[in-house]
Motif scaffolding. Structure first.
Motif, PDB file in Angstrom:
ATOM      1  N   UNK A 147     -39.037 112.532 -95.037  1.00  0.00           N
ATOM      2  CA  UNK A 147     -39.474 111.993 -93.440  1.00  0.00           C
ATOM      3  C   UNK A 147     -38.715 113.157 -92.414  1.00  0.00           C
ATOM      4  N   UNK A 148     -37.813 113.764 -92.558  1.00  0.00           N
ATOM      5  CA  UNK A 148     -37.142 114.834 -92.038  1.00  0.00           C
ATOM      6  C   UNK A 148     -38.333 116.098 -92.256  1.00  0.00           C
ATOM      7  N   UNK A 149     -38.457 116.440 -93.578  1.00  0.00           N
ATOM      8  CA  UNK A 149     -39.448 117.405 -93.785  1.00  0.00           C
ATOM      9  C   UNK A 149     -40.793 117.295 -93.008  1.00  0.00           C
ATOM     10  N   UNK A 150     -41.489 116.160 -92.740  1.00  0.00           N
ATOM     11  CA  UNK A 150     -42.618 115.890 -92.148  1.00  0.00           C
ATOM     12  C   UNK A 150     -42.382 116.023 -90.711  1.00  0.00           C
ATOM     13  N   UNK A 151     -41.315 115.640 -90.070  1.00  0.00           N
ATOM     14  CA  UNK A 151     -41.098 115.738 -88.815  1.00  0.00           C
ATOM     15  C   UNK A 151     -40.747 117.258 -88.532  1.00  0.00           C
ATOM     16  N   UNK A 152     -40.241 117.938 -89.269  1.00  0.00           N
ATOM     17  CA  UNK A 152     -39.996 119.418 -89.001  1.00  0.00           C
ATOM     18  C   UNK A 152     -41.191 120.178 -89.187  1.00  0.00           C
ATOM     19  N   UNK A 153     -42.147 119.924 -89.727  1.00  0.00           N
ATOM     20  CA  UNK A 153     -43.577 120.351 -90.189  1.00  0.00           C
ATOM     21  C   UNK A 153     -44.463 120.076 -88.731  1.00  0.00           C
ATOM     22  N   UNK A 154     -44.434 118.942 -88.389  1.00  0.00           N
ATOM     23  CA  UNK A 154     -44.829 118.246 -87.207  1.00  0.00           C
ATOM     24  C   UNK A 154     -44.588 119.146 -85.904  1.00  0.00           C
ATOM     25  N   UNK A 155     -43.369 119.374 -85.768  1.00  0.00           N
ATOM     26  CA  UNK A 155     -42.622 120.014 -84.460  1.00  0.00           C
ATOM     27  C   UNK A 155     -43.076 121.704 -84.776  1.00  0.00           C
ATOM     28  N   UNK A 156     -43.098 122.104 -85.697  1.00  0.00           N
ATOM     29  CA  UNK A 156     -43.343 123.549 -86.023  1.00  0.00           C
ATOM     30  C   UNK A 156     -44.810 123.526 -85.690  1.00  0.00           C
ATOM     31  N   UNK A 157     -45.765 122.714 -85.989  1.00  0.00           N
ATOM     32  CA  UNK A 157     -47.097 122.536 -85.731  1.00  0.00           C
ATOM     33  C   UNK A 157     -47.506 122.676 -84.062  1.00  0.00           C
ATOM     34  N   UNK A 158     -46.394 121.633 -83.629  1.00  0.00           N
ATOM     35  CA  UNK A 158     -46.589 121.723 -82.070  1.00  0.00           C
ATOM     36  C   UNK A 158     -46.254 122.743 -81.531  1.00  0.00           C
ATOM     37  N   UNK A 159     -45.199 123.564 -81.889  1.00  0.00           N
ATOM     38  CA  UNK A 159     -44.674 124.831 -81.238  1.00  0.00           C
ATOM     39  C   UNK A 159     -45.875 125.755 -81.272  1.00  0.00           C
ATOM     40  N   UNK A 160     -46.446 125.784 -82.689  1.00  0.00           N
ATOM     41  CA  UNK A 160     -47.681 126.748 -82.661  1.00  0.00           C
ATOM     42  C   UNK A 160     -48.656 126.612 -81.802  1.00  0.00           C
ATOM     43  N   UNK A 161     -48.987 125.358 -81.658  1.00  0.00           N
ATOM     44  CA  UNK A 161     -50.185 124.738 -80.712  1.00  0.00           C
ATOM     45  C   UNK A 161     -49.833 125.254 -79.404  1.00  0.00           C
ATOM     46  N   UNK A 162     -48.591 124.895 -78.724  1.00  0.00           N
ATOM     47  CA  UNK A 162     -48.090 125.082 -77.481  1.00  0.00           C
ATOM     48  C   UNK A 162     -48.181 126.619 -77.346  1.00  0.00           C
ATOM     49  N   UNK A 163     -47.634 127.392 -78.219  1.00  0.00           N
ATOM     50  CA  UNK A 163     -47.680 128.744 -78.035  1.00  0.00           C
ATOM     51  C   UNK A 163     -49.326 129.357 -77.585  1.00  0.00           C
ATOM     52  N   UNK A 164     -49.922 128.634 -78.554  1.00  0.00           N
ATOM     53  CA  UNK A 164     -51.306 128.847 -78.343  1.00  0.00           C
ATOM     54  C   UNK A 164     -51.970 128.900 -77.112  1.00  0.00           C
ATOM     55  N   UNK A 165     -51.482 127.639 -76.656  1.00  0.00           N
ATOM     56  CA  UNK A 165     -52.120 126.980 -75.305  1.00  0.00           C
ATOM     57  C   UNK A 165     -51.511 127.755 -74.006  1.00  0.00           C
ATOM     58  N   UNK A 166     -50.273 128.314 -74.463  1.00  0.00           N
ATOM     59  CA  UNK A 166     -49.597 129.237 -73.537  1.00  0.00           C
ATOM     60  C   UNK A 166     -50.481 130.610 -73.296  1.00  0.00           C
ATOM     61  N   UNK A 167     -51.044 131.018 -74.428  1.00  0.00           N
ATOM     62  CA  UNK A 167     -51.523 132.135 -74.278  1.00  0.00           C
ATOM     63  C   UNK A 167     -53.186 132.044 -73.420  1.00  0.00           C
TER      64      UNK A 167
END
Length: 149
Positions: free
Chosen positions: A104-124
């Protein structure tokens, strides 16, 4: 003479490729500085937010501010890319283990890292400060979860 040419070529290669080298080599040395990585990512996010504000202000007179606009856009892109690279090359490749027992923690970490990647893309893609704010919150959430390891 041949040695001098080879030495010069090697020196040039090192100088040219130096900006492309990442902060960590991915050798399993066990030497990590997670706190420094999080500080760097937060500085990147702060720079992105400032760039967005500057771009919005300078865009009011684009012909007068063309050079500065270009510089701020490039800076915003660079810092967003830095966050994406850190997520992929540091956290996903080295720090988040596929063998974690708490799935569960592993999945949550992956989800947050994906969100970070997408939000960084949206910032571009935009100058919408809400994307920078979402990036900030995702970084904070990931840091809190990651620190629990």
């Amino acid at each position: 003479m041949k040695t001098t040419i080879i030495s010069s070529a090697v020196a040039l290669l090192v100088l040219v490729s130096a900006p492309m080298l990442s902060a960590h080599c991915q050798v399993p040395c066990g030497i990590y500085a997670d706190d420094n990585v999080f500080v760097s990512m937060h500085k990147d996010q702060e720079t992105i937010a400032k760039a967005m504000q500057q771009i919005t202000e300078l865009a009011k007179e684009p012909s007068k501010n063309a050079n500065q606009l270009t510089r701020w856009v490039n800076n915003k892109e660079k810092h967003a890319q830095s966050i994406q690279d850190t997520v992929a090359q540091y956290f996903l490749a080295q720090r988040i283990k596929i063998t974690e027992t708490d799935k569960e923690a592993y999945s949550k970490k992956l989800t947050l890292l994906h969100q970070i990647t997408v939000y960084a893309m949206k910032c571009k893609q935009t100058t919408d400060l809400e994307n920078a704010n979402k990036l900030h919150r995702a970084l904070d959430d990931f840091h809190a979860l990651y620190a629990k390891k």
